[in-house]
Design a protein around this motif. Sequence first.
Motif, PDB file in Angstrom:
ATOM      1  N   LYS A 254      -3.888   0.962   0.320  1.00 44.22           N
ATOM      2  CA  LYS A 254      -3.226   0.426   0.719  1.00 44.22           C
ATOM      3  C   LYS A 254      -3.997  -0.003   2.308  1.00 44.22           C
ATOM      4  CE  LYS A 254       0.614   2.037  -0.305  1.00 44.22           C
ATOM      5  NZ  LYS A 254       2.091   2.362   0.306  1.00 44.22           N
TER       6      LYS A 254
ATOM      7  N   THR B 148      -2.331  -7.818  -9.601  1.00 46.37           N
ATOM      8  CA  THR B 148      -1.072  -7.133  -9.064  1.00 46.37           C
ATOM      9  C   THR B 148      -0.378  -8.069  -8.618  1.00 46.37           C
ATOM     10  OG1 THR B 148      -2.502  -6.936  -7.181  1.00 46.37           O
ATOM     11  CG2 THR B 148      -3.378  -5.375  -8.013  1.00 46.37           C
TER      12      THR B 148
ATOM     13  N   LYS C 112       3.599  -7.364  -8.727  1.00 47.06           N
ATOM     14  CA  LYS C 112       4.671  -7.552  -7.921  1.00 47.06           C
ATOM     15  C   LYS C 112       5.574  -8.577  -7.805  1.00 47.06           C
ATOM     16  CE  LYS C 112       1.432  -5.870  -4.699  1.00 47.06           C
ATOM     17  NZ  LYS C 112       0.903  -6.279  -3.061  1.00 47.06           N
TER      18      LYS C 112
ATOM     19  N   SER D  50       6.794  -1.805  -9.364  1.00 49.04           N
ATOM     20  CA  SER D  50       6.862  -0.820  -8.329  1.00 49.04           C
ATOM     21  C   SER D  50       5.394  -0.425  -7.687  1.00 49.04           C
ATOM     22  CB  SER D  50       7.149   0.486  -8.183  1.00 49.04           C
ATOM     23  OG  SER D  50       7.126   1.196  -9.501  1.00 49.04           O
ATOM     24  N   TYR D  51       4.784  -0.001  -6.908  1.00 51.46           N
ATOM     25  CA  TYR D  51       3.521   0.542  -6.059  1.00 51.46           C
ATOM     26  C   TYR D  51       2.141   1.457  -7.161  1.00 51.46           C
ATOM     27  CZ  TYR D  51      -0.122   2.129  -3.487  1.00 51.46           C
ATOM     28  OH  TYR D  51      -1.800   2.555  -3.584  1.00 51.46           O
TER      29      TYR D  51
ATOM     30  N   GLN E 137      -0.374   0.824 -10.101  1.00 46.59           N
ATOM     31  CA  GLN E 137      -1.346   1.676 -10.209  1.00 46.59           C
ATOM     32  C   GLN E 137      -1.390   2.367 -11.313  1.00 46.59           C
ATOM     33  OE1 GLN E 137      -3.012   0.772  -7.518  1.00 46.59           O
ATOM     34  NE2 GLN E 137      -1.558   0.561  -7.112  1.00 46.59           N
TER      35      GLN E 137
END
Length: 328
Positions: A122, A214, A218, A223-224, A228
């Motif tokens: 990040k 990704t 989004k 969510s983040y 992942q």
Amino acid sequence: MTAATATLPAGTAEQGKQRGRKRRSPNALSWRDRMEITALSAPAVILFITFVILPVIMAAYYGFFKWKGFGVPTNFVGFDNYRTILTDPEFHNVLRHNAIVVVGSLALQGPFALLLALLLNKKMRGQSLIRVLIFIPYVISEVIAGTAWGLILQTDGAMNGLLRKLGLSGLVNDWISDPKTALTVLLFILTWKYAGFAVIIFLAGMQGIPEELTEAAKVDGASYWQIQRKITIPLLGPTMRMWGFLSIIGSLQLFDLVYIIWGQYISSTAGTSTMATYMVVNGRMSGNYGYGNAVAVVLFLISLVIALTYQRFVLRRDTEGALTGSSR
């Protein structure tokens, strides 16, 4: 039919011959290609045979003798050295220690490095500095790292001194010599030393993941951590499996940190001895180089079998698509 009507156009016959040659040998290499491949690969092949294959053959040869390391070996003992290795309880212990190190390294370094890599992937302030700090332990020499940890963890070292100052005298321990803690300490040091290497490999693998995936996730409201778990980690699988292969081979050949921190005698009593330290202690230090060569051959065979098995069942799906002509 007249001769004029039976005559083919000028280039037709030559084109037919060329098409026939292409059909007969679509993958054939010209003599020039073969010469280039030979010239470019010959130095690497010569070095590999000289410094890998030949030493293994010589070690296997000396392993059939009781040899002191100089002169021509004459005391032929056959398979006695190998028989002693396979029946020695101490060798069984070092095999168990190596197995614990292999499993412990995978179980500790892998998740820890993956978590750090996900966080460092990040954008944040000081990202480059944090990456450098994490990678520093890996580039430190094993001699320096082993000496430093040996001084920190000795009975009157910095670790016990810090515990006493914090009022935790009950936790003071002989971290290096105590068999109950020595192997755990070794796994901790290995994680500290080599986790940075895994982090760098994982970060490099993440750079190859398309950003479009990704971004689309989004947009869909993921969510983040969902991104992942569903995208980054699955696509990072080949990189993780390759790191696992390197970690296993390195754990099987572990020597320097154990020998520097625990020494040739304490490592066996503390329960941290490995196949490599066993080879040095019972071969070179005991003046029986023939036995040491036999241990080296056994270590090579164990590593080879594990490497081939891992490649056959774990790395196969990652490499078969990259091999030329595999799809055909």
